[in-house]
Structures are given as structure tokens and as C-alpha cells.
Design an enzyme around this catalytic site. Sequence first.
Site: not given
Ligand code: PGA
Length: 257
Positions: A93, A168, A235-236, A95, A10-12, A214
Site C-alpha cells: 500500500h 490506487e 478506505g474511508g 502508505e 481497508n480500515w487502516k 476515494s
Molecule cells: P480511500 O482509501 O478509500 O479512503 O481513498 C483507499 C485506500 O487507501 O486503500
Amino acid sequence: MPKRPYIVGNWKMHGTRAMLSEARTIDRAAQRHMKVEVAIAPPYTLIHPVHREAEQIAVGAQDCHHEESGAHTGDISAAMVADAGGKFVILGHSERRQNHGETDSEIKAKADAALNAGLRIILCCGESEKTRDSGKAVSHVKKQLKASLPQFEDSSEDISERLTVAYEPIWAIGTGKTATTDDIAEMHGEIRALLISLYGEEHGAEVRILYGGSVKPENAAEILATQDVGGALVGGASLTADSFMGIAMAAGEAEES
Ligand code: PGA
């Protein structure tokens, strides 16, 4: 046949065309690790360019609107995602829930729209730190899922091909904290039981449940070997081919052991 582990990036809100070379590297590496299913959800602007680059990995979106078209400035429909080459969409998600006030019923409407447009969906759920501390994490997540999972009216539908769930915990996203494998196993077991009660054993037992929050190459093997963990939403660590494929390789090894 158990499904392959599913590792989704997930590149956000990260990535311009300069990131296409990273996507290409991920795609080429994924061709050497066929025991794992690898996919990325870049920002909308990169869906079509990544689709054109990719020979192996699927590309998807991070959200879509629940209507097909209309006066919705700034929104993108599921049909548009599909038209750009998207094969799936991440929905609900945390966010989006937090920053855009998305409710469970809106997420369900989006899930129905995405399925109608031929997309696969990854439906996210997860609790806040406060909810976990109050001991209500499991009931919170089950309530979220009951209210947002689609119905699948057509009994011939291969539900586990169309639907993936991602657990998550909000407090683990982007923080470097991860849930313990005991907590992950407990939550995924509860989600599995719910999926079986909703869709029957045949489908509910096969839907992949991803863990997210994470996930990194260093902790991936342990998390991915946990009961009922069918992959990871990353994500990251999905922003560079090295770390993302490190996670995919850990998934491949967990599969072999
Ligand atoms: P993260 O994000 O791996 O940076 O914690 C995961 C996500 O929000 O899907």
C-alpha cells in the site's frame, strides 16, 4: 467463469472492539449479496475478533513481515496473520511505501512469504500526482508491478485465486478525487496485459484488478462498470456498514447490467 466483484475494506489504523458490531453488520449484509465477494482488513488487533464474528466475509491484514519469525520488534508474520484467522494480506500500500520506506523488492519478499503461509494477496500499486502530471503514470506502475509481483513456481497453482492487484493513484487516496474512467480503463488495461505476459492468458486474464482511491457509494457504479475493474479497495467508506455495503450493492448491480 468470471469472478465475482471483490470489494475489500481497508480500515487502516481505525477500529477498536467497539467496531465489531459494524463488522457484524457488514457480514450479515454480505450474506444477502452473494454475487459480490466482500472482505475487510482491520488493524491486526481486530483480525481474530472479526474472524470469530464473520460467517461470510473474509478478514485479512494490511501488511506482514517477509520472515516467518525472528527478532523483529513490532512486526507480524504471514503465518501469524493466518493463525489469527486472516485469509489474505494487502501488500505494498502506498502508505506503507511512503511511511515505512517499503521497496518493491521487500514487497515481493512479503508476497512470497504470504503465499507460502497460505494467504491470498492484494498487491497495491499507484503513481503520485507528480508522476501522473509528467505523463509517466503507466510506466511507473508497470515498473512497480514487475518488481513486486510474485513468481508462482508451481504451475498447478490457481494464480487468479491467490493474487489480486489493486491500482490506487496516490493522489486519489483519502482526497475525494478519483481518476477518470478513461484513465482507470487505460491503466487497468496495461496491468491486464502485464499480468498476461507474466502468468499466461489462462491466469493473467482472470486476476482481479481492483481500483482504489476515494471510492464511495456515489461513484462506485461508474467505476465498477469500467473495463477490467474487478472490484474496489475502499478506505474511508469502509468504516461504516452503510457506505461500505452501498459500494458492494453497486458492484452487484454493475455485475447484473
Ligand atoms: P480511500 O482509501 O478509500 O479512503 O481513498 C483507499 C485506500 O487507501 O486503500
